[in-house]
Enzyme design. Structure first.
Site, PDB file in Angstrom:
ATOM      1  N   LYS A 141      49.140  47.583  30.493  1.00  0.00           N
ATOM      2  CA  LYS A 141      48.148  46.550  30.166  1.00  0.00           C
ATOM      3  C   LYS A 141      47.283  47.020  28.993  1.00  0.00           C
ATOM      4  CE  LYS A 141      44.587  43.818  32.643  1.00  0.00           C
ATOM      5  NZ  LYS A 141      43.952  43.630  33.955  1.00  0.00           N
ATOM      6  N   SER A 179      42.913  41.633  40.039  1.00  0.00           N
ATOM      7  CA  SER A 179      43.665  41.422  38.800  1.00  0.00           C
ATOM      8  C   SER A 179      45.100  41.947  38.787  1.00  0.00           C
ATOM      9  CB  SER A 179      42.913  42.028  37.615  1.00  0.00           C
ATOM     10  OG  SER A 179      41.845  41.191  37.262  1.00  0.00           O
ATOM     11  N   SER A 234      43.886  39.253  36.028  1.00  0.00           N
ATOM     12  CA  SER A 234      43.985  39.294  34.571  1.00  0.00           C
ATOM     13  C   SER A 234      45.183  40.080  34.044  1.00  0.00           C
ATOM     14  CB  SER A 234      42.707  39.894  34.008  1.00  0.00           C
ATOM     15  OG  SER A 234      42.562  41.235  34.482  1.00  0.00           O
TER      16      SER A 234
END
Length: 528
Positions: free
Chosen positions: A76, A195, A171
């Protein structure tokens, strides 16, 4: 080969059925084919191929570094990667290249993993859809799956065309899409309020949030220091355990990490018998907004444990109704504090205004942050004002303790693992998702996940079945602090019982070129 689990492909590499370079090239070509999913912000092709070459030499000399040697992974884009741009999907950090690796990234590279690229997210990981980053929204690979497409054909009301694509959740949506579309075998996400687990549930993956303090946060660009943890996204529980075995452990650079509470390497035993287990079902998690489909799958999962001899009891987490408000106060307060470092002076974006330092600060932050981030900073600073501090921040800290105690009491009553939904519904189409603002969405989507972060517990979302629409649904298992291994062992047993189907993306691979042509026009306007 791409559809295999990490463990299977690791065995294939050891037996010489495929070389790291071939594997890397397969993943890279698939990343190019699935570019329209927008899962990656940066594809580190040269880096990955060079790492694959080195891995190959090690295999030839019989000196493989371990199970992850030569395995493609994604990270990420809020984890620092040395020499590779790290943006947090924000204008504020566009062009920022960190001089060091996050500890978790370094640990993966030390084991010979191949870094395919950095994945897309909501700006600074604030959101639950992966729709709010500056590089545009991430598309859920299941939007293009045979399972979903066939159900849509049966539904006369559905509009065809590509405008009905689904969100990945967030996210860490880029990481989830990357693993789900077979472009890598595991990916790092971060988890502050859900997330990693939320996108895992929407993309049919295993999403694991370790106990707070088990895995180093050094180099993870902070959102909420007291709740952030690096998360792991994989296609099965064993793979998540394998990655956790590499990542877990004390880090001198992160004072919140604990000294080795788990054995390495982490191998999960197969539970032959669940009759000694006690599964808790929190009654407060049965909320009116929960879709009836998820509710019935949740009941069926509880029945499954019961039919195999486990004890299933209803438990109470009485402060649940306060948790989302409490989370909002604490989360925005820490965000306001953390975002103060982005001032245009040391790194990241800097505006051209040179009237005064104050004007430069203000303009830099206005240009660098999106509305969502600015909104959370404003909220947080309000709660931290001298006249509000006691009434909001301090009170929320006290409620946080009560919420953590609720879990302790449940586990002390003899419960081994809690079983809850992960999300209120399956993945929704993007056009429906954006009707609500980010804050409302996050408050709804984090309802079953954020309390775990406030209590610092391990939790994992496991895909259980496809909905009537042909979309994945996940359930969440919550364990006691630092009983990560026990939690994953139970999850592994459950995964074996439910036999979740593999995503069928063959048509996606064939159609992609057509979709890509149509999307070129759309993506140009996004970039500007």
């Amino acid at each position: 080969m791409l559809g295999q689990t990490l463990r299977e492909v690791s065995a294939a590499l050891k037996q010489g059925q495929i070389t790291p370079t071939e594997l890397c090239q397969k993943c890279l070509s698939l990343i190019k084919k699935t570019k329209f999913l927008n899962a990656y912000i940066t594809v580190s092709e040269e880096v990955a191929l060079k790492q694959a070459e080195e891995s190959e030499k090690r295999y030839k000399n019989g000196q493989s570094l371990g199970d992850l040697d030569g395995i493609p992974i994604a990270v990420k884009d809020n984890f620092s990667t040395s020499g590779i741009e790290t943006t947090c999907a924000s204008n504020m950090l566009k062009g920022y290249v960190p001089p060091y690796n996050a500890t978790v990234v370094q640990k993966l590279l030390d084991q010979g993993a191949l870094l395919m690229g950095k994945t897309n997210l909501d700006e600074f990981a604030m959101g639950s859809g992966s729709t709010d980053g500056v590089f545009g929204p991430v598309k859920n690979p299941w939007s293009y799956s045979k399972q979903y497409r066939e159900k849509r054909k049966q539904n006369p009301h559905s509009e065809s065309g590509d405008s009905d694509w689904l969100i990945t959740g967030g996210s860490s949506g880029g990481s989830a899409a990357a693993v789900s579309a077979f472009t890598c075998y595991a990916a790092l996400g971060s988890d502050t309020g859900g997330s990693t687990r939320n996108p895992a549930a929407h993309c049919g993956l295993v999403g694991f949030k370790p106990s707070y303090g088990l895995v180093s946060r050094h180099g993870l660009i902070p959102l909420v220091n007291s709740m952030d943890v690096p998360g792991i996204l994989t296609r099965c529980v064993d793979d998540a355990a394998m990655v956790l075995g590499v990542l877990a452990g004390h880090d001198p650079k992160d004072s919140t990490t604990v000294h080795d509470p788990i054995n390495k390497p982490l191998v999960l035993s197969s539970l032959a018998d669940v009759s000694k287990l006690c599964i808790g079902i929190p009654k407060e998690y049965l909320v009116p907004e929960l879709s009836s489909e998820i509710q019935s799958l949740w009941s069926r999962a509880a029945d499954l444990f019961e039919s195999e001899g486990a004890k299933v009891i209803e438990v109470s987490l009485p402060h649940t109704s306060y948790s989302i408000v409490c989370y909002h106060v604490l989360c925005t307060s820490e965000v306001a504090s953390n975002m103060a470092r982005f001032d245009g002076l040391q790194y990241g974006h800097r505006c051209d205004i040179d009237v005064s330092t104050e004007a430069m600060y203000a303009a830099t932050r206005r240009e660098g942050f999106n509305d969502v981030v600015r909104g959370r900073i404003l909220s947080g600073n309000f709660f931290l004002l001298k006249e509000n501090y006691e009434n909001y921040f301090v009170k929320a800290q006290k409620v946080r303790r009560l919420i953590a105690n609720d879990f302790v009491n449940a586990f002390n009553s003899g419960v081994d693992v809690l079983l809850t939904p992960t999300t209120l519904s399956e993945a929704v189409p993007y056009l429906e998702f954006i009707k609500e603002d980010n804050r409302t969405r996050s408050a709804q989507d984090d309802i079953f996940t954020q309390a775990v972060n406030m209590a610092g517990l391990p939790a994992v979302s496991i895909p259980i079945a496809l909905s009537n629409q042909g979309l994945p649904i996940g359930l969440q298992f919550i364990g006691r602090a630092f009983y990560d291994q026990q939690l994953l062992t139970v999850a592994k047993w459950f995964e074996k019982q439910v036999q979740f189907p593999v995503i069928q993306l063959q048509e996606l691979m064939d159609d992609c070129s057509a979709i890509l042509e149509n999307e070129k026009l759309a993506s140009v306007s996004l970039k500007q």
